[in-house]
Write a protein that holds these residues in place. Sequence first.
Motif, PDB file in Angstrom:
ATOM      1  N   GLY A 291      25.708  25.367  16.960  1.00 24.99           N
ATOM      2  CA  GLY A 291      24.854  25.437  15.916  1.00 24.99           C
ATOM      3  C   GLY A 291      24.843  27.009  15.403  1.00 24.99           C
ATOM      4  N   GLY A 292      24.140  27.211  14.324  1.00 26.77           N
ATOM      5  CA  GLY A 292      23.720  28.455  13.709  1.00 26.77           C
ATOM      6  C   GLY A 292      22.832  28.125  12.626  1.00 26.77           C
ATOM      7  N   TYR A 293      22.196  29.334  12.460  1.00 25.22           N
ATOM      8  CA  TYR A 293      20.990  29.161  11.447  1.00 25.22           C
ATOM      9  C   TYR A 293      20.702  30.616  10.543  1.00 25.22           C
ATOM     10  N   VAL A 294      20.389  30.318   9.509  1.00 24.16           N
ATOM     11  CA  VAL A 294      19.817  31.188   8.516  1.00 24.16           C
ATOM     12  C   VAL A 294      18.420  30.916   8.290  1.00 24.16           C
ATOM     13  N   ASP A 295      17.377  32.008   8.450  1.00 20.59           N
ATOM     14  CA  ASP A 295      16.188  31.457   8.094  1.00 20.59           C
ATOM     15  C   ASP A 295      15.473  31.652   6.748  1.00 20.59           C
ATOM     16  N   HIS A 296      14.301  31.465   6.413  1.00 18.34           N
ATOM     17  CA  HIS A 296      13.888  31.545   5.111  1.00 18.34           C
ATOM     18  C   HIS A 296      13.925  32.751   4.375  1.00 18.34           C
ATOM     19  N   ASN A 297      14.303  34.105   5.040  1.00 17.05           N
ATOM     20  CA  ASN A 297      14.483  35.419   4.306  1.00 17.05           C
ATOM     21  C   ASN A 297      15.982  35.612   4.173  1.00 17.05           C
ATOM     22  N   GLY A 298      16.972  34.483   4.654  1.00 10.71           N
ATOM     23  CA  GLY A 298      18.289  34.660   4.611  1.00 10.71           C
ATOM     24  C   GLY A 298      18.815  35.606   5.438  1.00 10.71           C
ATOM     25  N   ASN A 299      18.166  35.682   6.583  1.00 12.68           N
ATOM     26  CA  ASN A 299      18.408  36.625   7.962  1.00 12.68           C
ATOM     27  C   ASN A 299      18.817  35.620   9.049  1.00 12.68           C
ATOM     28  N   LEU A 300      19.334  36.184  10.126  1.00 16.56           N
ATOM     29  CA  LEU A 300      19.600  35.603  11.341  1.00 16.56           C
ATOM     30  C   LEU A 300      18.439  35.912  12.253  1.00 16.56           C
ATOM     31  N   PRO A 301      17.528  34.884  12.770  1.00 19.91           N
ATOM     32  CA  PRO A 301      16.518  35.223  13.599  1.00 19.91           C
ATOM     33  C   PRO A 301      16.869  35.552  15.061  1.00 19.91           C
ATOM     34  N   GLY A 302      18.179  35.635  15.314  1.00 22.87           N
ATOM     35  CA  GLY A 302      18.476  36.005  16.618  1.00 22.87           C
ATOM     36  C   GLY A 302      18.325  34.990  17.757  1.00 22.87           C
ATOM     37  N   TRP A 303      18.343  33.845  17.355  1.00 20.21           N
ATOM     38  CA  TRP A 303      18.322  32.706  18.155  1.00 20.21           C
ATOM     39  C   TRP A 303      19.770  32.223  18.551  1.00 20.21           C
ATOM     40  N   PHE A 304      19.895  31.670  19.712  1.00 20.66           N
ATOM     41  CA  PHE A 304      21.162  31.343  20.224  1.00 20.66           C
ATOM     42  C   PHE A 304      21.664  29.842  19.766  1.00 20.66           C
ATOM     43  N   SER A 305      20.901  28.819  19.280  1.00 19.25           N
ATOM     44  CA  SER A 305      21.219  27.716  18.735  1.00 19.25           C
ATOM     45  C   SER A 305      22.503  26.976  19.485  1.00 19.25           C
ATOM     46  N   GLU A 306      22.341  27.098  20.906  1.00 22.06           N
ATOM     47  CA  GLU A 306      23.368  26.286  21.807  1.00 22.06           C
ATOM     48  C   GLU A 306      22.873  24.885  21.714  1.00 22.06           C
ATOM     49  N   LEU A 307      23.084  24.235  20.915  1.00 19.86           N
ATOM     50  CA  LEU A 307      22.708  22.701  20.514  1.00 19.86           C
ATOM     51  C   LEU A 307      23.255  21.888  21.496  1.00 19.86           C
ATOM     52  N   ALA A 308      24.309  22.248  22.214  1.00 21.37           N
ATOM     53  CA  ALA A 308      25.253  21.209  23.110  1.00 21.37           C
ATOM     54  C   ALA A 308      24.271  20.888  24.322  1.00 21.37           C
ATOM     55  N   PHE A 309      23.239  21.548  24.604  1.00 22.48           N
ATOM     56  CA  PHE A 309      22.512  21.572  25.906  1.00 22.48           C
ATOM     57  C   PHE A 309      20.984  21.232  25.445  1.00 22.48           C
ATOM     58  N   VAL A 310      20.687  20.969  24.417  1.00 22.76           N
ATOM     59  CA  VAL A 310      19.220  20.603  23.995  1.00 22.76           C
ATOM     60  C   VAL A 310      19.171  19.044  24.134  1.00 22.76           C
ATOM     61  N   PRO A 311      18.200  18.547  24.885  1.00 24.59           N
ATOM     62  CA  PRO A 311      17.953  17.003  24.823  1.00 24.59           C
ATOM     63  C   PRO A 311      17.464  16.465  23.524  1.00 24.59           C
ATOM     64  N   LEU A 312      18.332  15.360  23.614  1.00 24.88           N
ATOM     65  CA  LEU A 312      18.279  14.368  22.620  1.00 24.88           C
ATOM     66  C   LEU A 312      17.483  13.086  22.960  1.00 24.88           C
ATOM     67  N   ASP A 313      18.206  12.591  24.047  1.00 19.73           N
ATOM     68  CA  ASP A 313      17.646  11.222  24.536  1.00 19.73           C
ATOM     69  C   ASP A 313      16.884  11.376  25.837  1.00 19.73           C
ATOM     70  N   PHE A 314      15.679  10.602  25.718  1.00 20.89           N
ATOM     71  CA  PHE A 314      14.751  10.662  26.737  1.00 20.89           C
ATOM     72  C   PHE A 314      15.122   9.731  27.957  1.00 20.89           C
ATOM     73  N   ASN A 315      16.119   8.794  27.711  1.00 19.80           N
ATOM     74  CA  ASN A 315      16.342   7.932  28.762  1.00 19.80           C
ATOM     75  C   ASN A 315      16.949   8.597  29.894  1.00 19.80           C
ATOM     76  N   PRO A 316      16.283   8.538  30.965  1.00 24.81           N
ATOM     77  CA  PRO A 316      16.762   9.145  32.300  1.00 24.81           C
ATOM     78  C   PRO A 316      18.126   8.565  33.022  1.00 24.81           C
ATOM     79  N   ASP A 317      18.458   7.417  32.404  1.00 27.12           N
ATOM     80  CA  ASP A 317      19.719   6.964  32.988  1.00 27.12           C
ATOM     81  C   ASP A 317      20.935   7.055  31.722  1.00 27.12           C
ATOM     82  N   SER A 318      20.673   7.818  30.733  1.00 31.17           N
ATOM     83  CA  SER A 318      21.713   8.017  29.801  1.00 31.17           C
ATOM     84  C   SER A 318      22.617   8.820  30.361  1.00 31.17           C
ATOM     85  N   MET A 319      23.946   9.147  29.797  1.00 34.38           N
ATOM     86  CA  MET A 319      25.229   9.742  30.197  1.00 34.38           C
ATOM     87  C   MET A 319      24.576  11.388  30.565  1.00 34.38           C
TER      88      MET A 319
END
Length: 459
Positions: A291-319
């Motif tokens: 991922g990548g992000y441009v904020d409301h000022n048109g700037n980069l907030p210095g965040w990392f946006s490594e979305l691959a490791f952000v949890p999306l599924d709360f099911n503990p039995d998921s892959m």
Amino acid sequence: MIAPELDKNFRPIILEIRKFNDDVAKAKNKQRLYVAVERAGGYIYRKEFDIFEDGVDDKRNALITERLIKSILWIIGGFRIYIAGSHKVYEAIKSYYRKGGLREFDYDFWSTTFEREVEVIECTLDNIPKEVVSSESAGGHLEGKRIGFDAGGSDIKVSAVVDGKVIASEEIVWLPKLNEDINYHYEHIYAAMKRGVELLGGDADAIGISTAGVIVTDRPMVSSIFIKVPKKDFELVKYAYVNCAKRLAKELGHPVPYVVANDGDVTALAGAVDLHDNCVLGISMGTSEAGGYVDHNGNLPGWFSELAFVPLDFNPDSMVDEWSKDYGVGCKYLSQDAVIKLLPQANIEVDENLTLAEKLSFVQSLMEKDDPRAKKIFETIGIYLGYALAFYAEFYEIKHVLLLGRVTSGKGGDIIIDVARETLKKEFPEYAHFNLQMPSESMRRVGQSIAAASLPNRG
């Protein structure tokens, strides 16, 4: 909830968090929890919310807080976690983020990234750090002769940009993921920069570098580009872009400002320019999720946006992700892995000798023939995406979502976007205004080059 046909056990994390908040609101005994995460430069991201009073449902408090802290780490980044308002939650999180703890992978990753050990610190309500926001002006500097440099996994794209116009562009073959010799990387990076100078007629005023990886002060601290480089040599190779840019400036005989940025941020920046608007979240759905992000000022907030490791599924039995050893994270839902994991449920058989990319291509070829089994796979991923965007909106201010990557190619990509839009409309009407789209042809052709080249300010 819209249950995906091929994944009936999917439990979107955004719904679980909202249910938790509702249950706490109804509880007689509750307390306020404060979480702050610090990253380089003294920047602080802070979140506060109500939890059950200590002793009422400590396990649920800890689980929800752990999922949110993990999300903050992979979206914003950080090496120091402050907690105030619950000693029980503090004890749980401290036990997770350490050697041998439940989140040892995350602990090691961010300790390596920031070159300091991840800490979990208990605070009082009076001394927990206040939020300190970074919004770094990036891009939009078009004057002069500039090199737009995009280091990919199989080639380096070098563009000569003069006053915001691409006058020449070349792709230089390199195979970084197959080479462990740091000299190989230095030689190819420097040769590509030199070629940029040649395309500009013998001089350059600035170099903007787009590359895969977690970037801290112009250095890729962790990067798939240099995956073969031995750990003992990584200290040198992470300075490759910086050292080559300095060498070029010395050879040219004058300062050549440079900026190294994550390729996801550069893509989002190119999208913002192309759309003539801000609040752009770029999501690449390819081998993994980036991922990548441009904020409301048109700037980069210095965040990392490594979305691959952000949890999306709360099911503990998921892959479970093989690398991070965690369940339900983005790389198994919004990448080619998602397509492949759904093959059995869709009753599609593929040759196991095929590579992952070839398996994806096979499913996409079925989709081009309107195979209903393939359609169900892309519909499922569209539902994943809709719920993911609602969760990402807890952190990002979003107007536009720019989708790219091999999973979004062809008819399957159109289905993913249509289903994600419908999911947002039905489940999250407050986010129905999100503009989901693929990159325009102009952005694909020259936008990334211009965005990369525009990163440095000549001063």
